[in-house]
Enzyme design. Sequence first.
Site, short mmCIF file in Angstrom:
data_model
loop_
_atom_site.label_atom_id
_atom_site.label_comp_id
_atom_site.label_asym_id
_atom_site.label_seq_id
_atom_site.Cartn_x
_atom_site.Cartn_y
_atom_site.Cartn_z
N GLU A 1 0.86 -1.19 0.00
CA GLU A 1 0.00 0.00 0.00
C GLU A 1 0.90 1.23 0.00
O GLU A 1 1.83 1.34 0.81
CB GLU A 1 -0.94 0.02 1.21
CG GLU A 1 -1.82 1.27 1.20
CD GLU A 1 -2.94 1.28 2.25
OE1 GLU A 1 -3.07 0.32 3.03
OE2 GLU A 1 -3.67 2.30 2.28
N ASN B 1 -4.56 4.78 -2.37
CA ASN B 1 -5.81 5.28 -1.80
C ASN B 1 -6.42 6.39 -2.67
O ASN B 1 -5.70 7.23 -3.19
CB ASN B 1 -5.56 5.86 -0.41
CG ASN B 1 -5.16 4.78 0.58
OD1 ASN B 1 -5.98 4.02 1.05
ND2 ASN B 1 -3.85 4.69 0.86
N GLU C 1 -7.87 1.82 -3.51
CA GLU C 1 -8.64 1.60 -2.28
C GLU C 1 -9.62 2.75 -2.12
O GLU C 1 -9.23 3.92 -2.13
CB GLU C 1 -7.68 1.55 -1.07
CG GLU C 1 -6.64 0.45 -1.19
CD GLU C 1 -5.83 0.26 0.10
OE1 GLU C 1 -6.18 0.90 1.14
OE2 GLU C 1 -4.87 -0.53 0.07
N ASP D 1 -11.88 -0.09 1.23
CA ASP D 1 -10.99 0.17 2.36
C ASP D 1 -11.78 0.36 3.65
O ASP D 1 -12.95 0.75 3.60
CB ASP D 1 -10.17 1.44 2.06
CG ASP D 1 -8.90 1.53 2.88
OD1 ASP D 1 -8.62 0.61 3.67
OD2 ASP D 1 -8.19 2.54 2.73
N GLU E 1 -6.53 -5.57 8.11
CA GLU E 1 -5.57 -4.51 8.40
C GLU E 1 -5.34 -4.40 9.90
O GLU E 1 -6.15 -4.86 10.70
CB GLU E 1 -6.14 -3.16 7.94
CG GLU E 1 -6.20 -2.97 6.46
CD GLU E 1 -6.54 -1.53 6.12
OE1 GLU E 1 -5.66 -0.88 5.52
OE2 GLU E 1 -7.63 -1.06 6.46
P1 C2E Z 1 -5.51 3.53 5.59
O1 C2E Z 1 -5.73 3.59 4.13
O2 C2E Z 1 -6.44 2.67 6.37
O3 C2E Z 1 -4.02 3.13 5.79
C1 C2E Z 1 -3.59 2.28 6.79
C2 C2E Z 1 -3.13 3.06 7.95
O4 C2E Z 1 -3.07 2.20 9.06
C3 C2E Z 1 -1.72 3.62 7.77
O5 C2E Z 1 -1.65 4.83 8.49
C4 C2E Z 1 -0.88 2.60 8.48
O6 C2E Z 1 0.32 3.12 8.99
C5 C2E Z 1 -1.78 2.21 9.60
N1 C2E Z 1 -1.49 0.86 10.04
C6 C2E Z 1 -1.11 -0.20 9.30
N2 C2E Z 1 -0.94 -1.29 10.07
C7 C2E Z 1 -1.19 -0.90 11.34
C8 C2E Z 1 -1.17 -1.58 12.60
O7 C2E Z 1 -0.87 -2.78 12.72
N3 C2E Z 1 -1.50 -0.88 13.69
C9 C2E Z 1 -1.80 0.44 13.64
N4 C2E Z 1 -2.11 1.08 14.77
N5 C2E Z 1 -1.84 1.12 12.47
C10 C2E Z 1 -1.53 0.44 11.32
P2 C2E Z 1 -1.18 6.12 7.77
O8 C2E Z 1 -0.10 5.83 6.82
O9 C2E Z 1 -0.95 7.09 8.86
O10 C2E Z 1 -2.43 6.53 6.95
C11 C2E Z 1 -3.58 6.88 7.57
C12 C2E Z 1 -4.66 7.11 6.59
O11 C2E Z 1 -4.36 8.21 5.76
C13 C2E Z 1 -4.84 5.98 5.62
O12 C2E Z 1 -5.58 4.99 6.23
C14 C2E Z 1 -5.58 6.66 4.51
O13 C2E Z 1 -6.94 6.75 4.84
C15 C2E Z 1 -4.98 8.03 4.51
N6 C2E Z 1 -4.00 8.09 3.46
C16 C2E Z 1 -2.72 7.75 3.46
N7 C2E Z 1 -2.18 7.97 2.26
C17 C2E Z 1 -3.17 8.45 1.46
C18 C2E Z 1 -3.24 8.86 0.10
O14 C2E Z 1 -2.29 8.79 -0.65
N8 C2E Z 1 -4.43 9.30 -0.37
C19 C2E Z 1 -5.53 9.34 0.42
N9 C2E Z 1 -6.66 9.76 -0.08
N10 C2E Z 1 -5.48 8.97 1.71
C20 C2E Z 1 -4.32 8.52 2.22
CA CA Z 2 -5.95 2.35 2.58
CA CA Z 3 -7.60 1.00 5.73
#
Ligand code: C2E
Ligand code: CA
Ligand code: CA
Length: 643
Positions: A408, A469, A501, A531, A588
């Site tokens: 991802e 995403n 996603e 997602d 996830e």
């Molecule tokens: P998401 O799409 O649900 O991405 C997964 C998030 O969960 C990621 O946070 C990841 O670091 C976190 N995660 C993965 N495994 C675990 C785990 O085992 N435990 C915990 N506590 N967290 C875990 P991240 O990278 O901070 O991203 C947060 C959200 O930001 C993403 O949720 C997504 O909704 C958004 N995001 C990130 N990149 C993009 C992007 O390029 N475009 C858009 N539209 N949204 C994005």
């Molecule tokens: Ca995602």
């Molecule tokens: Ca997710």
Amino acid sequence: MSRAPGSPPVGRDAHLVAQIDAIGNQLCQAVDGTFDFYVHTDSDEIAIQKLAQLNNFTLDAVRRTIGELEQARRELEVRVEERTQRLNLILSATNDGVWEWEIDAGHVTLSPRWARMLGQESAEIRQSFEMWLGLIHPADRSTVEHAFYRHLDGLSDAVDIEYRVRNARGAWRMMLCRGLCQRDERGRALRMAGTLSDTTEQRLSDPLTGLPNGAYLDLLMQEKLGGLPRPPLSLVKFQLLNVAQLFDGVAVERAIAALRKRVQALRQRLPARVALMALPEHTFAMVLELDAVAELDRVLEPVEALLAEPVEIEGRLVWLSHVSGVAIVSLHEAISADEWRRQARLALASARQSDIGTRCYYSESLRQWERHQGRAEQMIRGALANRGVCCFLQPIVDIVAGTARGFEALMRLEDPVEGLVNPGAFVEVAERTGLIAPLWEMLMDQALPVLKDPGMRERFGETFLISINLSPRQLMDSRLLELMLAACARHGVAQSRLQVEVTESAVLSDPARASRMLERMREAGIQVAMDDFGSGYSSLAQLTSLPLDTVKIDRSLVLDVSTLPRKQHVLAAVVALCQRLEHGVVVEGVEDWETVRLLRQWGVREIQGFFYARPMPMAQLIKQFELPLPLAAAGASANDAAG
Ligand code: C2E
Ligand code: CA
Ligand code: CA
């Protein structure tokens, strides 16, 4: 015949005197203004008869002159009357009042129409220039005065100015005042006169709904804040979010009529003295003289209840969604109208970020939220300007095969002060401001080359996916697919290596449209994943109706699942459902081995979580990330995983 001086006349003398006296007496009538008589004399004296005759000639001439003058006057009167009627007609057609300022006398005369315009008795009014100015809104007074004196001093061609004035009922009206100076031959101003038209309708009312508008709200706010003693106040704003639905497939006039009817009904639910005002973007406002939430509830609940009822239009029912924001000014609080307005705007903006129907109150924490949003926007713009968007990758592990099903792509921003910033701090703002699209394009330019990177290919093979995403806004952008295809072409990668996603909320706003977009993507070979499934109002209907390849089950369903048996039931059921529907399943947020073991028992193959890897830059992934050994499929025991 002679007589002594002082003795009375006798004989012929006496006769002449008597005759002259008689003529004199008759002429007295002429002195009284009666000219329609003839002078008479009984005398045989030639001189007397001549005198009488001459008098009669003179009287005749006077009579003729008077007759001519009267005729001229009558004609003049008729002409004046005609002109007055014409002028009155014009003035009443234009709804104008007339004023006249006698400069030396210092008074202003106002026509009855002018008085009626201000709700006063319809008689001509005369008052001093200062008194007249006194009726004008304090904020406009000096501008009006300035305009008058400029024209008086010959600096402008005419007076032409708009100002607010209070009518007899205490309401503010908007007036357009025009006037011209009359000057003597030396250019000295004698008087100024002109017209006054009521422009309240054009200036202070909203053409669509007929309600008072934002300019009227400004007046009202200033007035309420300026009142002494001042009651506690609340500025309430509510916004209809989906008025476009009313116009969908319906003649515009019909939709407007339906909207007006609803607005009128809203107005009737409010206390009679509370004005409802229409602002841009289908927002409405009112000012209430109270500050207790319980009292506000009493006033607002009937309004909100009505807003929740559907509007009927051409036999169709349309539900209007709304949110509202309230800014309270308590009894002794000193606040400017600008700040008050800002607070209400902020409360409304915050309500818009929440569920429909939300009523948000302004608070200090909201102010902080706004500051944060402002900073986040600055950070995004800075990152965009300096190409400070980074792509982190988190593996989606196939635990049965011991391979990476994909990665991802997760966005990070580089900020000179904060360092590397996670999406939690900026994604919401990026979506709201539309900046998510340029950020996403920069991310794509880093994520797609990962597929061709020799280090990645050597470590993870040739078939892994890049999962990216999409924000709700992007999904509604008809050019999205084009952009994606262009990016794939630019980087020379196959579309089939791409997965998008999308969240449920992205789909919810317009499921049919979202569905079409996803279908087109799948036709182009791009895989589609739902997602965060289970995080919001999960709709089972979407699982069956949307064109999906994979469902990603949200972290919130997984959290503590190994210690909470009831959560296990839920997660197991969701997993089973997705499998039944033949969707791929990714779980996830998996952080411990115990959860991996449970998931494997339920037949889950694909897992994304800190247990395997945190998101990291590609170089680090190549260097540090170790794929786990393959696990036997469902039913194997925990010991199998030891290796
Ligand atoms: P998401 O799409 O649900 O991405 C997964 C998030 O969960 C990621 O946070 C990841 O670091 C976190 N995660 C993965 N495994 C675990 C785990 O085992 N435990 C915990 N506590 N967290 C875990 P991240 O990278 O901070 O991203 C947060 C959200 O930001 C993403 O949720 C997504 O909704 C958004 N995001 C990130 N990149 C993009 C992007 O390029 N475009 C858009 N539209 N949204 C994005
Ligand atoms: Ca995602
Ligand atoms: Ca997710």
